[in-house]
Design a protein around this motif. Structure first.
Motif, short mmCIF file in Angstrom:
data_model
loop_
_atom_site.label_atom_id
_atom_site.label_comp_id
_atom_site.label_asym_id
_atom_site.label_seq_id
_atom_site.Cartn_x
_atom_site.Cartn_y
_atom_site.Cartn_z
N ASP A 162 0.84 -1.14 0.03
CA ASP A 162 0.07 -0.08 0.04
C ASP A 162 0.72 1.21 0.03
OD1 ASP A 162 -2.14 1.66 0.13
OD2 ASP A 162 -2.62 1.32 2.24
N ALA A 163 1.82 1.25 0.60
CA ALA A 163 2.95 2.39 1.08
C ALA A 163 3.57 2.76 -0.41
CB ALA A 163 3.50 2.31 2.27
N LEU A 164 4.15 1.47 -0.91
CA LEU A 164 4.97 1.72 -2.23
C LEU A 164 4.41 1.87 -3.77
CD1 LEU A 164 7.55 -1.35 -1.36
CD2 LEU A 164 7.93 1.25 -1.05
N CYS A 165 3.24 1.24 -3.69
CA CYS A 165 2.38 1.27 -4.92
C CYS A 165 1.00 1.41 -4.87
CB CYS A 165 2.61 0.17 -6.03
SG CYS A 165 2.32 -1.38 -5.07
N GLY A 166 0.48 1.58 -3.59
CA GLY A 166 -1.20 2.09 -3.40
C GLY A 166 -1.86 0.79 -3.60
N ASP A 167 -1.25 -0.41 -3.60
CA ASP A 167 -2.31 -1.74 -4.12
C ASP A 167 -1.80 -2.63 -2.85
OD1 ASP A 167 -3.49 -3.65 -5.04
OD2 ASP A 167 -2.16 -4.14 -6.70
N PRO A 168 -2.60 -2.40 -1.80
CA PRO A 168 -2.67 -3.56 -0.75
C PRO A 168 -2.89 -4.99 -1.36
CG PRO A 168 -4.55 -2.24 -0.52
CD PRO A 168 -3.73 -1.49 -1.43
N GLY A 169 -3.64 -5.18 -2.49
CA GLY A 169 -3.89 -6.42 -2.90
C GLY A 169 -2.82 -7.21 -3.39
N LEU A 170 -1.63 -6.26 -3.94
CA LEU A 170 -0.45 -6.97 -4.19
C LEU A 170 0.17 -7.68 -2.98
CD1 LEU A 170 1.55 -7.71 -6.29
CD2 LEU A 170 2.87 -5.65 -5.94
N GLY A 171 0.05 -6.90 -1.99
CA GLY A 171 0.73 -7.60 -0.69
C GLY A 171 0.03 -8.59 -0.21
N LEU A 172 -1.27 -8.56 -0.35
CA LEU A 172 -2.12 -9.95 -0.03
C LEU A 172 -1.68 -10.83 -0.91
CD1 LEU A 172 -4.70 -11.07 1.50
CD2 LEU A 172 -6.09 -10.37 -0.56
N LYS A 173 -1.49 -10.97 -2.34
CA LYS A 173 -1.08 -12.06 -3.09
C LYS A 173 0.19 -12.63 -2.47
CE LYS A 173 -3.84 -10.04 -6.88
NZ LYS A 173 -3.91 -9.72 -8.50
N VAL A 174 1.43 -11.54 -2.31
CA VAL A 174 2.51 -11.96 -1.78
C VAL A 174 2.68 -12.70 -0.51
CG1 VAL A 174 4.79 -11.12 -1.04
CG2 VAL A 174 3.82 -10.01 -2.94
N GLY A 175 1.78 -12.27 0.55
CA GLY A 175 1.61 -13.03 1.71
C GLY A 175 0.98 -14.54 1.62
N VAL A 176 -0.02 -14.33 0.77
CA VAL A 176 -0.55 -15.86 0.71
C VAL A 176 0.14 -16.69 0.09
CG1 VAL A 176 -2.48 -17.28 -0.41
CG2 VAL A 176 -2.80 -14.99 0.68
N SER A 177 1.06 -16.25 -1.02
CA SER A 177 1.90 -17.02 -1.73
C SER A 177 3.08 -17.58 -0.99
CB SER A 177 2.37 -16.27 -2.95
OG SER A 177 1.41 -15.97 -3.89
N LEU A 178 3.50 -16.73 0.02
CA LEU A 178 4.55 -16.97 1.03
C LEU A 178 4.00 -18.15 2.02
CD1 LEU A 178 7.33 -16.82 2.19
CD2 LEU A 178 6.35 -15.03 3.62
N PHE A 179 2.56 -18.11 2.35
CA PHE A 179 2.04 -19.15 3.26
C PHE A 179 2.10 -20.62 2.54
CE2 PHE A 179 -0.70 -15.78 5.50
CZ PHE A 179 0.31 -15.49 6.30
N THR A 180 1.60 -20.43 1.17
CA THR A 180 1.70 -21.55 0.44
C THR A 180 3.00 -22.43 0.09
OG1 THR A 180 -0.29 -21.18 -0.95
CG2 THR A 180 1.16 -22.73 -1.81
N ALA A 181 4.01 -21.59 0.16
CA ALA A 181 5.30 -21.81 -0.13
C ALA A 181 5.78 -22.57 1.21
CB ALA A 181 6.33 -20.98 -0.66
N LEU A 182 5.67 -22.14 2.15
CA LEU A 182 6.02 -22.32 3.53
C LEU A 182 5.35 -23.85 3.84
CD1 LEU A 182 6.40 -19.25 5.71
CD2 LEU A 182 8.18 -20.70 4.60
N THR A 183 4.01 -24.09 3.62
CA THR A 183 3.44 -24.95 3.76
C THR A 183 3.73 -26.38 3.13
OG1 THR A 183 1.21 -23.71 4.07
CG2 THR A 183 1.28 -26.39 3.70
N ALA A 184 4.46 -26.01 1.74
CA ALA A 184 5.06 -26.85 0.95
C ALA A 184 6.29 -27.34 1.35
CB ALA A 184 5.05 -26.26 -0.59
N ALA A 185 7.16 -26.19 2.00
CA ALA A 185 8.40 -26.79 2.61
C ALA A 185 8.00 -27.69 3.69
CB ALA A 185 9.18 -25.54 2.99
N LEU A 186 7.13 -27.65 4.45
CA LEU A 186 6.88 -28.41 5.58
C LEU A 186 6.44 -29.86 5.05
CD1 LEU A 186 5.10 -25.94 8.03
CD2 LEU A 186 7.28 -27.19 8.32
N ILE A 187 5.68 -29.95 4.31
CA ILE A 187 5.49 -31.16 3.50
C ILE A 187 6.49 -31.94 2.96
CG2 ILE A 187 4.39 -32.22 1.29
CD1 ILE A 187 2.00 -30.37 1.83
N TYR A 188 7.60 -31.00 2.41
CA TYR A 188 8.76 -31.74 2.06
C TYR A 188 9.62 -32.23 3.22
CZ TYR A 188 13.77 -31.38 0.72
OH TYR A 188 15.08 -31.69 0.59
#
Length: 467
Positions: free
Chosen positions: A75-101
């Motif tokens: 939101d602060a950098l580009c006025g689009d908090p939705g982009l931050g939401l997408k990055v955060g959810v993608s990180l959650f998925t990646a960390l879940t995959a790492a735990l499955i690994y």
């Protein structure tokens, strides 16, 4: 383990996490705006936290707090908090995959490639894609359920570390989503069952020192507290009663979902069956259940038994074909966490002598995952088409700032609030005649009272003003 092998292991783990994150974020950024009905809902919660330090809608709070830094920076950098939401959810998925690994590596001692493929299978599995883009809290809770499973199978960690992580996992799962809360209970009960089955040769003192004990106690405390004070988990326990009520009133008879009305505005992407059809989907699922049960019975390794029995129990309960309409869909999507865990248990149970079986099994499920992902990636996206979102954004040309506005459809209301947060007083209940409030309806939706005056009629929405 040699230094070279440790470095290779760390490199593979990093590669798997980066690949999982990159793929999920790529899917998330293929289309403009946030995805699903949950997307604008999360933006409203973010704006409320940012401006008022509270949630606009009562919900388990943890996931909103974890996503807040990503949304705030975007939101602060580009006025689009939705982009931050997408990055955060993608990180959650990646960390879940790492735990499955990591869980798969504990079961498949010395194996590197198969755990990596299983982690990536989770990421591209169609149900994962659907879950993480439309039911974000549910998907995020799987990070903590996967952490709990990893803690319970990883006896190489110090006991105190395992106990602390186990308690943190069950508390975080409970504060994220009711599904994570329920699956944490399933995980703990399954672990207790395996402990009892494998008790021969294990003393009572060793059983009491197992990290599942503090996890069980923590879950008990959370459950008791939530029953007395429901806001602890956002009142999410009510969904249990709603589900039991639906089963009680509708039973478990087969009920197909109601067909969508013509010109349905909201997208109905539903890749619940991973592009293999319902009959084959249930057949594959219950084959995994049966095979996992066989592994749990025949193999004596406690960790393997636990993962196999947990996968079998979860997949069986989540995929009862005759759940009441609306509930079965959500429950089936939650299977995505347990498919790779079940495959890991099967490969570990088959042993090194069954290399061909391993290759065929992995190849088949990877093919299903890739085919499903190719279709699902096309289907998922914003719950409203972009032209409808743009039209909803332009409604401020016809409604004065500060007005009271009522939006009957919850999905449209989330978008309206996200697009116009702070501009209007958005009502949660129908306003009375004489209030002078505005009503925003879908063009083919329910009509307002006859006394309402039409202010605007577009391609997707109409705006009325009450006297």
């Amino acid at each position: 383990m040699g230094v070279g092998r440790v470095r290779l292991l760390r490199m593979l783990t990093l590669v798997a996490v980066v690949a999982a994150f990159s793929f999920t974020l790529w899917v998330y950024t293929l289309k403009p705006y946030v995805y699903g009905i949950d997307g604008p809902y999360y933006l409203v919660q973010y704006f409320s936290l940012r401006d008022h330090l509270r949630l606009e809608y009562p919900d388990p709070p943890l996931v909103f707090l974890l996503l807040y830094p990503f949304e705030y920076v975007a939101d602060a950098l580009c006025g689009d908090p939705g982009l931050g939401l997408k990055v955060g959810v993608s990180l959650f998925t990646a960390l879940t995959a790492a735990l499955i690994y990591c869980v798969a590596r504990r079961l498949l001692k010395g194996e590197l490639v198969v755990p990596t493929l299983l982690a990536l299978t989770y990421v591209v599995w169609p149900q994962t894609l659907r879950l993480e883009t439309d039911f974000i809290k549910n998907s995020a809770s799987f990070l903590f359920v996967a952490l709990l499973v990893y803690v319970l199978v990883n006896d190489s960690l110090r006991l105190s570390t395992r106990s602390v992580l186990g308690v943190a996992a069950v508390v975080c799962a409970s504060l994220t989503h009711v599904m994570g809360f329920a699956l944490a209970w399933v995980s703990v009960i399954t672990c207790f069952t395996v402990l009892l089955i494998s008790r021969r040769g294990v003393g009572a003192r060793s059983l009491l020192r197992d990290p599942v004990i503090p996890a069980f106690l923590a879950l008990t405390v959370v459950t008791a507290t939530a029953l007395v004070w429901p806001p602890l988990i956002g009142g999410d326990l009510r969904r249990f009663s709603e589900f039991l009520s639906a089963v009680g009133t509708q039973g478990l008879g087969t009920r197909a979902p109601k067909p969508a009305p013509p010109n349905q505005l909201f997208s109905r992407a539903s890749p619940s069956f991973a592009c293999v059809g319902p009959t084959l989907y249930y057949g594959l699922t219950y084959l995994l259940v049966i095979a996992s049960l066989v592994v749990a019975v025949l193999r004596k390794d406690r960790r393997l038994r636990y993962v196999a029995l947990l996968s079998a129990a979860a997949l069986a309960v989540l995929n009862i074909p005759t759940y009441p309409a609306g509930w079965g869909f959500r429950l089936r999507l939650a299977s995505c966490l347990f498919v790779p865990l079940a495959i890991a248990a099967l490969v570990a149970g088959a042993g090194r002598r069954s290399v061909k079986f391993t290759h065929v099994l992995l190849g088949f499920f990877l093919a299903v995952a890739v085919l499903g992902a190719s279709v699902t990636t096309y289907l998922i996206g914003p719950s409203l088409p972009p032209p409808a979102i743009e039209e909803l954004k332009a409604i401020n040309h016809y409604v004065p700032e500060g007005s009271e506005v009522f939006v009957p459809h919850a999905g449209v209301r989330y978008w309206f609030e996200a697009l116009h947060y702070g501009e209007y007083v958005v009502l949660k209940r129908p306003p009375p005649i004489g209030s002078g409030a505005y009503i925003v309806t879908m063009l083919r939706g329910p009509r307002p009272p006859l006394a309402a005056r039409l202010v605007y009629e577009g391609e997707f929405f109409a705006v009325f003003k009450l006297p």
